[in-house]
Design an enzyme around this catalytic site. Structure first.
Site, mmCIF file in Angstrom:
data_model
loop_
_atom_site.group_PDB
_atom_site.id
_atom_site.type_symbol
_atom_site.label_atom_id
_atom_site.label_comp_id
_atom_site.label_asym_id
_atom_site.label_seq_id
_atom_site.Cartn_x
_atom_site.Cartn_y
_atom_site.Cartn_z
ATOM 1 N N ARG A 26 0.858 -1.184 0.000
ATOM 2 C CA ARG A 26 0.000 0.000 0.000
ATOM 3 C C ARG A 26 0.896 1.235 0.000
ATOM 4 O O ARG A 26 1.473 1.616 1.015
ATOM 5 C CB ARG A 26 -0.904 -0.017 1.243
ATOM 6 C CG ARG A 26 -2.060 0.984 1.179
ATOM 7 C CD ARG A 26 -2.711 1.147 2.542
ATOM 8 N NE ARG A 26 -1.856 1.929 3.423
ATOM 9 C CZ ARG A 26 -1.701 1.703 4.734
ATOM 10 N NH1 ARG A 26 -2.313 0.704 5.306
ATOM 11 N NH2 ARG A 26 -0.922 2.483 5.453
ATOM 12 N N HIS A 85 -3.565 4.587 4.680
ATOM 13 C CA HIS A 85 -4.715 3.674 4.682
ATOM 14 C C HIS A 85 -5.938 4.378 4.108
ATOM 15 O O HIS A 85 -6.639 3.835 3.252
ATOM 16 C CB HIS A 85 -4.993 3.189 6.100
ATOM 17 C CG HIS A 85 -6.205 2.329 6.204
ATOM 18 N ND1 HIS A 85 -6.283 1.077 5.626
ATOM 19 C CD2 HIS A 85 -7.404 2.541 6.805
ATOM 20 C CE1 HIS A 85 -7.467 0.556 5.873
ATOM 21 N NE2 HIS A 85 -8.174 1.414 6.579
ATOM 22 N N TYR A 93 3.853 4.830 11.434
ATOM 23 C CA TYR A 93 4.114 3.418 11.701
ATOM 24 C C TYR A 93 4.960 2.704 10.641
ATOM 25 O O TYR A 93 5.225 1.513 10.769
ATOM 26 C CB TYR A 93 2.792 2.649 11.882
ATOM 27 C CG TYR A 93 1.772 2.843 10.775
ATOM 28 C CD1 TYR A 93 1.832 2.116 9.598
ATOM 29 C CD2 TYR A 93 0.731 3.752 10.923
ATOM 30 C CE1 TYR A 93 0.904 2.290 8.595
ATOM 31 C CE2 TYR A 93 -0.220 3.935 9.934
ATOM 32 C CZ TYR A 93 -0.129 3.186 8.770
ATOM 33 O OH TYR A 93 -1.060 3.363 7.772
#
Length: 359
Positions: free
Chosen positions: A256, A260, A269
């Site tokens: 990805r 998100h 993160y």
């Protein structure tokens, strides 16, 4: 002690990170028109994605999940499915939607909070976008069961992220698909992250594809940035479903590349180094390199395609922004086939306020 059965999971890759063949390519590589159409769809999807994020940032669209890094998988799905098949998506399947006939304007309506964006005009039997995690798998096996009961030569393709495969909905659905021998293909798009949870913490299984074994289904791994590997796997799985041989689980490994959603900040993160390495494996650039190397593409063609995609997206945005908003009663009108009696007074109150100009 005797061994009852031995299981294995295959992994397929045809192109290296730079688009160079690692060996003999599958027959799909010989269909130049199909490959070029796939590349164009990937570029259009990425162009749309960038614009949708910009619209959200300026308050003209709701929270939006970027498809950056998923274009190859979605395109392979859209190309492999028959028109009569049913697509059961999750929320990052824009590339497949476009090839199924969903318009860019319809996608913008959906992410803009307008329920008209769930009523696909060109593929009305495809299910709406599913934001709840893994619930769409249950719907997929239900649709596939209906197809089998009716003796229809059709199939279902259901998409899910890697995180969703930890939900009972997924595990129960593949179990039912195996037990009932259903014509459904589960495509697990393993982009390495379930929001902020890395793949390494999501499951103790070495692969996601091996979860298919417990359901009596074949599980295959493909490089989800390799168009040829992915479209071959989809063609094969759908051929199996249409031929009455049952379900398949495909794990397409990608990354990805964006947050998100527009409500997320992935820098909290994951590292810049990890993201840089992922970009070096970008599936669109990989296919573009292969097309160049084989004489099917040029800088002039790329420039023209980029301009065409931008123009197409801008027209869709104009149509989306020009659409008159639905009345506030729409928030209730799409929830039930028949509005429950308990909600009817609430709807009348909303309608009254709207007619009186108070809303």
């Amino acid at each position: 002690m005797r061994q009852i059965h031995e299981f294995h999971v295959d992994s397929t890759r045809y192109l290296d990170d730079h688009g160079k063949p690692l060996g003999e390519l599958p027959p799909q590589a010989g269909n130049t028109d199909r490959v070029l159409a796939a590349y164009r769809n990937m570029v259009l999807t990425r162009t749309f994605d960038s614009k949708a994020i910009a619209l959200q940032r300026t308050g003209k669209c709701g929270t939006y999940p970027s498809v950056l890094g998923h274009e190859v998988v979605g395109t392979a799905i859209g190309q492999s499915m028959a028109k009569s098949d049913v697509f059961v998506p999750y929320y990052r399947d824009q590339a497949a939607h476009l090839l199924r006939g969903v318009s860019l304007t319809e996608l913008l309506l959906y992410w803009g909070g307008d329920e008209r964006g769930s009523a696909w005009q060109n593929c009305p039997e495809d299910l709406p976008i599913s934001v709840p995690i893994a619930t769409q798998c249950c719907h997929a096996v239900g649709v596939a069961a209906a197809m089998k009961i009716r003796d229809e030569n059709r199939a279902v393709v259901c998409c899910i992220g890697d995180g969703g495969t930890s939900k009972g909905d997924f595990l129960e659905s593949i179990n039912l698909a195996g037990a009932w021998h259903l014509p459904v293909v589960f495509v697990v798009i393993n982009n390495q992250w379930a929001i902020s949870t890395p793949r390494s913490l999501q499951s103790g299984a070495e692969t996601i594809a091996q979860k298919a074994i417990s359901a009596g289904l074949p599980g295959h791994i493909v490089d989800g940035n390799d168009y040829f590997a992915t479209v071959e796997a989809l063609d094969t799985a759908l051929g199996r479903a249409h031929g009455g041989k049952g379900a398949t689980v495909i794990e397409a490994i990608t990354y990805r590349l964006g947050d998100h959603t527009t409500a997320d900040d992935a820098t909290r993160y994951r590292t810049a180094e990890d993201l840089k390495r992922a970009w070096e494996k970008d599936g669109i650039k990989r296919l573009q390199n292969w097309l160049h190397d084989n004489g099917h593409w040029s800088p002039d063609k790329e420039k023209s395609l980029q301009a065409d995609c931008k123009q197409t997206v801008e027209r869709a945005v104009e149509a989306y922004l020009a659409m008159e908003a639905e009345p506030p009663t729409a928030m209730l009108d799409y929830l039930f086939e028949t509005l429950p009696a308990a909600l009817q007074p609430q709807r009348e109150q909303i309608a009254s306020k709207y007619r009186g100009g108070d809303l």
